[in-house]
Design a protein around this motif. Structure first.
Motif, PDB file in Angstrom:
ATOM      1  N   ASN A   1      51.346  17.351  36.894  1.00  0.00           N
ATOM      2  CA  ASN A   1      51.627  18.369  37.917  1.00  0.00           C
ATOM      3  C   ASN A   1      52.740  19.305  37.465  1.00  0.00           C
ATOM      4  O   ASN A   1      52.670  20.521  37.669  1.00  0.00           O
TER       5      ASN A   1
ATOM      6  N   SER B   1      52.387  23.313  36.766  1.00  0.00           N
ATOM      7  CA  SER B   1      53.239  24.256  37.498  1.00  0.00           C
ATOM      8  C   SER B   1      54.026  25.124  36.529  1.00  0.00           C
ATOM      9  O   SER B   1      54.188  26.332  36.740  1.00  0.00           O
TER      10      SER B   1
ATOM     11  N   SER C   1      54.085  29.228  36.012  1.00  0.00           N
ATOM     12  CA  SER C   1      55.353  29.953  36.059  1.00  0.00           C
ATOM     13  C   SER C   1      55.570  30.786  34.799  1.00  0.00           C
ATOM     14  O   SER C   1      56.004  31.941  34.865  1.00  0.00           O
TER      15      SER C   1
ATOM     16  N   ALA D   1      47.658  21.073  41.384  1.00  0.00           N
ATOM     17  CA  ALA D   1      49.052  21.498  41.527  1.00  0.00           C
ATOM     18  C   ALA D   1      49.204  22.980  41.195  1.00  0.00           C
ATOM     19  O   ALA D   1      49.936  23.715  41.867  1.00  0.00           O
ATOM     20  N   ALA D   2      48.514  23.425  40.163  1.00  0.00           N
ATOM     21  CA  ALA D   2      48.571  24.843  39.790  1.00  0.00           C
ATOM     22  C   ALA D   2      47.986  25.719  40.898  1.00  0.00           C
ATOM     23  O   ALA D   2      48.516  26.789  41.209  1.00  0.00           O
TER      24      ALA D   2
ATOM     25  N   ILE E   1      50.515  26.219  43.599  1.00  0.00           N
ATOM     26  CA  ILE E   1      51.522  27.230  43.246  1.00  0.00           C
ATOM     27  C   ILE E   1      50.956  28.627  43.486  1.00  0.00           C
ATOM     28  O   ILE E   1      51.628  29.514  44.037  1.00  0.00           O
TER      29      ILE E   1
ATOM     30  N   THR F   1      56.724  31.993  42.835  1.00  0.00           N
ATOM     31  CA  THR F   1      56.048  31.143  41.846  1.00  0.00           C
ATOM     32  C   THR F   1      57.052  30.405  40.978  1.00  0.00           C
ATOM     33  O   THR F   1      56.932  29.189  40.743  1.00  0.00           O
TER      34      THR F   1
ATOM     35  N   ALA G   1      57.652  26.301  41.004  1.00  0.00           N
ATOM     36  CA  ALA G   1      57.475  25.524  39.779  1.00  0.00           C
ATOM     37  C   ALA G   1      58.764  24.795  39.400  1.00  0.00           C
ATOM     38  O   ALA G   1      58.730  23.646  38.937  1.00  0.00           O
TER      39      ALA G   1
ATOM     40  N   VAL H   1      59.193  21.701  41.599  1.00  0.00           N
ATOM     41  CA  VAL H   1      58.305  20.620  41.154  1.00  0.00           C
ATOM     42  C   VAL H   1      58.877  19.946  39.911  1.00  0.00           C
ATOM     43  O   VAL H   1      58.939  18.707  39.816  1.00  0.00           O
TER      44      VAL H   1
END
Length: 348
Positions: free
Chosen positions: A22, A26, A30, A72-73, A76, A95, A99, A102
């Motif tokens: 994850n 993320s 980013s 997870a992406a 975001i 964003t 990220a 996380v």
């Protein structure tokens, strides 16, 4: 090591592996947009699977074009979209912050901090950040407030002339409309290659008149918008072979010619058509000194009607009397054709 202990260790490793996955997803999202942030941010070039190239420094535009499957992406990206829907800006910042949260959360969990404590810490940090923002913020009561120019200048990467145009455009739109949640200021901006940057009240049609013999400038014109083709009623070939069918064709063509004559009688100086204009109408409108524009997009027609108060009609509606048709006409202050850039300015 006992089998139970081995099972617990494997389960723990799997859990951390999911967390690391994850965090990596993320971080990848980013990294795709972080280079665009700030006045000195860079443009990003993206190529899709069909080979089409898009160059942009807008975070939400870049994220929308990314093909992402990781859960997870996607979360975001949804965060950025929510930011865009609520505020209309700050998608790149949202964003990067999401990220970073996380990544920091995963790092703390790997160190042995319980997940519940990590969540509590993040919530406390968010509350502290919001409190700081509230303390440093102030209300903007007027579109003449100098802070708005500073914001526009930062968003425009230090281009003061562009910032002035943004403020001027906002003042033309008005505070009430800008605060309407259904209104998007960005929709009022039209990009045209090689066109000079300017702000005006009106509509820009990405079209030219049907031919060069039509007028290029109109003063205070009445505008007729036809949400249809401008041509005689179509009759099937088989029907034309019969006497009754041929007579119907002649009557339909006579009605069409009569309807064309109504246009100059109404005082119309500009005709905008959703589809095509046939040769007879083109010749007639040219001789009458009327500007005709064909195959105009539905979006541009909607904008034209909103700004000029014109009402769309179908070609059969021209059968109505002149008094009825007058209620469908729109008005403009000036219409001007830019032959070099191949578009038409309609000033309100």
């Amino acid at each position: 090591m006992s089998e139970n202990k081995l099972a617990r260790q494997e389960k723990s490793d799997d859990r951390f592996q999911a967390l690391l996955s994850n965090a990596n997803a993320s971080r990848a999202i980013s990294q795709a947009v972080e280079g665009t942030i700030g006045p000195k941010g860079l443009d990003i070039m993206m190529v899709d699977r069909f080979g089409d190239v898009v160059i942009s420094n807008d975070g939400v535009t870049i994220l929308k074009l990314m093909e992402v499957n990781h859960p997870a992406a996607r979360m975001i990206i949804n965060t950025a979209r929510a930011q865009q829907a609520e505020v209309g800006d700050g998608t790149t910042t949202a964003t990067i912050i999401a990220a970073a949260l996380v990544a920091e959360g995963v790092e703390q969990v790997l160190k042995g901090v319980p997940v519940t404590r990590v969540i509590e810490g993040i919530e406390q940090g968010i509350a502290a950040a919001l409190n700081l923002v509230r303390k440093q913020s102030r209300a903007v009561e007027s579109l003449d407030d100098k802070v708005l120019f500073s914001i526009a200048e930062v968003a425009g990467r230090g281009k003061r002339d562009l910032a002035r145009l943004v403020i001027k455009g906002a003042q033309l739109v008005g505070k009430k409309k800008l605060l309407d949640r259904d209104y998007k200021f960005a929709d009022a901006v039209v990009a045209r290659e090689l066109a000079p940057s300017q702000v005006f009240r009106g509509v820009l049609l990405n079209k030219e008149p049907v031919n060069k013999d039509m007028p290029a400038v109109l003063e205070n014109p009445l505008i007729l918008v036809i949400d249809d083709a401008l041509g005689p009623e179509e009759i099937e070939r088989e029907a034309m072979k019969s006497e009754s069918g041929f007579q119907y064709y002649l009557q339909a063509r006579a009605n069409y010619e009569e309807n064309l004559r109504k246009i100059p009688e109404l005082g119309v100086k500009m005709v905008v058509v959703d589809r095509g204009i046939d040769d007879m109408a083109e010749e007639f409108l040219t001789d009458a000194g009327i500007m005709a524009v064909q195959r105009v997009s539905s979006r541009e027609i909607e904008k034209l009607c909103q700004h000029t108060a014109a009402r769309k009609i179908k070609r059969n509606a021209l059968n109505r009397d002149l008094d009825s048709l007058k209620g469908y006409l729109g008005k403009a202050r000036m219409v001007k054709v830019d032959e070099k850039l191949q578009h038409i300015y309609i000033y309100i």
